[in-house]
Scaffold this active site. Structure first.
Site, mmCIF file in Angstrom:
data_model
loop_
_atom_site.group_PDB
_atom_site.id
_atom_site.type_symbol
_atom_site.label_atom_id
_atom_site.label_comp_id
_atom_site.label_asym_id
_atom_site.label_seq_id
_atom_site.Cartn_x
_atom_site.Cartn_y
_atom_site.Cartn_z
ATOM 1 N NE ARG A 65 11.903 -0.905 -65.516
ATOM 2 C CZ ARG A 65 12.154 0.200 -64.884
ATOM 3 N NH1 ARG A 65 11.911 0.064 -63.519
ATOM 4 N NH2 ARG A 65 12.541 1.336 -65.122
ATOM 5 C CG MET A 90 10.932 5.941 -53.957
ATOM 6 S SD MET A 90 8.966 6.399 -54.044
ATOM 7 C CE MET A 90 9.104 7.717 -55.280
ATOM 8 N NE ARG A 91 14.525 -1.270 -60.478
ATOM 9 C CZ ARG A 91 15.013 -0.755 -61.634
ATOM 10 N NH1 ARG A 91 15.414 0.491 -61.582
ATOM 11 N NH2 ARG A 91 15.201 -1.486 -62.609
ATOM 12 C CG LEU A 93 8.198 -3.850 -59.070
ATOM 13 C CD1 LEU A 93 7.142 -4.218 -58.043
ATOM 14 C CD2 LEU A 93 9.452 -4.462 -58.858
ATOM 15 C CG ASN A 107 2.382 0.919 -54.759
ATOM 16 O OD1 ASN A 107 2.884 1.189 -53.773
ATOM 17 N ND2 ASN A 107 2.698 1.349 -55.760
ATOM 18 C CG HIS A 109 -0.531 6.890 -55.177
ATOM 19 N ND1 HIS A 109 0.884 7.220 -55.684
ATOM 20 C CD2 HIS A 109 -1.325 8.128 -55.544
ATOM 21 C CE1 HIS A 109 0.805 8.364 -55.992
ATOM 22 N NE2 HIS A 109 -0.357 8.892 -56.143
ATOM 23 C CB SER A 136 -5.530 4.565 -52.773
ATOM 24 O OG SER A 136 -6.277 5.706 -53.148
ATOM 25 C CG ASP A 145 0.188 5.041 -58.402
ATOM 26 O OD1 ASP A 145 0.856 4.223 -57.830
ATOM 27 O OD2 ASP A 145 0.770 6.348 -58.599
ATOM 28 C CD GLU A 174 0.893 7.378 -47.162
ATOM 29 O OE1 GLU A 174 1.754 6.470 -47.655
ATOM 30 O OE2 GLU A 174 1.098 8.481 -47.463
#
Ligand code: GRF
Length: 193
Positions: A65, A90-91, A93, A107, A109, A136, A145, A174
Site C-alpha cells: 500500500r 474508495m481506497r 491511504l 475527505n 463522509h 461531514s 473517518d 454534500e
C-alpha cells in the site's frame, strides 16, 4: 491560488460540485488534477469535459500500500499539488501518506460524524432510528473517518426512507458543503491548527 487535486473512484458528483464552484465563482483553489484508482470512474469524464488533467493509477500492480501511495505522492509533486480532496475515493491511504499530507487532505463522509463511520453509513443510520442524518467534511488523520471536522450539514430522516432516498437527500448537502470547505481551507480561513 492553491493547487488542488481531487481523488475519485466513481460517479464524481462531488467532484462536479467542486468544478462548478470553481467555474462560476472567484475561488482560492485551482483544480490541477483529477486522480482515480480505477479507469472506469465516471468522474474522469466530468474532468475531461472541463479540460482538467486526469491520471489513473491502478493499485492492482502494487503489492504494498505504501509503495502505491508513494507513486501517488510523486504524481502530486509533478503537478505541484498543495491540497487534496477525497471525493468518493474508495481506497484507504497509508499512514505514511496521511501523515505527509496532514492538514492538506480533506475527505467527505455521508454521516454526522462521529456517528456511523465506515461503510453502509445510511443503513446504519436507518437501523439505529436516528431522526437526523447528514454529512461531514474533515481533515484526514490515520483513523477511519476520525479526523478533525471542518463542516457538517444536517437533513431529516423521514418515515419511509430507504438507504437510496436518504443517500440522495444527504448527497445534495454534500454538494454544498464540500466545495465551501475546500474554499475555506484554500483561502486560509480554516486550518488544522
Ligand atoms: C459520497 O456520498 C461521499 O460522501 C462518499 O462517497 C460518495 C461519492 O459520491 N465518500 P460521488 O462519487 O461524489 O458522486
Amino acid at each position: 491560488m492553491k493547487n488542488l487535486a481531487v481523488f475519485i473512484s466513481g460517479s464524481g458528483s462531488n467532484l462536479q460540485s467542486i468544478i462548478d464552484k470553481w467555474k462560476t465563482e472567484i475561488v482560492s483553489y485551482d483544480i490541477k488534477l483529477v486522480f482515480s484508482n480505477t479507469s472506469d470512474a465516471f468522474g474522469l469524464t466530468r474532468a475531461k469535459n472541463d479540460q482538467i488533467p486526469t491520471k489513473v493509477l491502478s493499485h492492482k500492480n502494487y503489492t504494498n500500500r505504501e509503495q502505491y501511495d508513494r507513486s501517488i505522492d510523486q504524481m502530486m509533486q509533478d503537478f505541484q499539488i498543495e491540497y487534496i480532496a477525497l471525493a468518493g475515493f474508495m481506497r484507504l491511504l497509508s499512514p505514511w501518506f496521511v501523515e505527509k499530507w496532514s492538514g492538506s487532505l480533506l475527505n467527505i463522509h455521508p454521516s454526522l460524524l462521529p456517528a456511523f463511520p465506515g461503510l453502509h453509513t445510511h443503513q446504519q443510520a436507518l437501523d439505529y432510528g436516528v431522526k437526523f442524518a447528514g454529512c461531514s467534511v474533515f481533515f484526514v488523520d490515520k483513523g477511519i473517518d476520525t479526523g478533525r471536522i471542518i463542516s457538517q450539514a444536517v437533513v431529516p430522516v423521514l418515515s419511509g426512507d430507504t438507504e437510496e432516498i436518504l443517500a440522495g437527500r444527504v448527497l445534495k448537502e454534500e454538494h454544498k458543503i464540500f466545495p465551501q470547505a475546500i474554499e475555506d481551507v484554500a483561502s486560509g480561513k480554516v486550518s488544522l491548527n
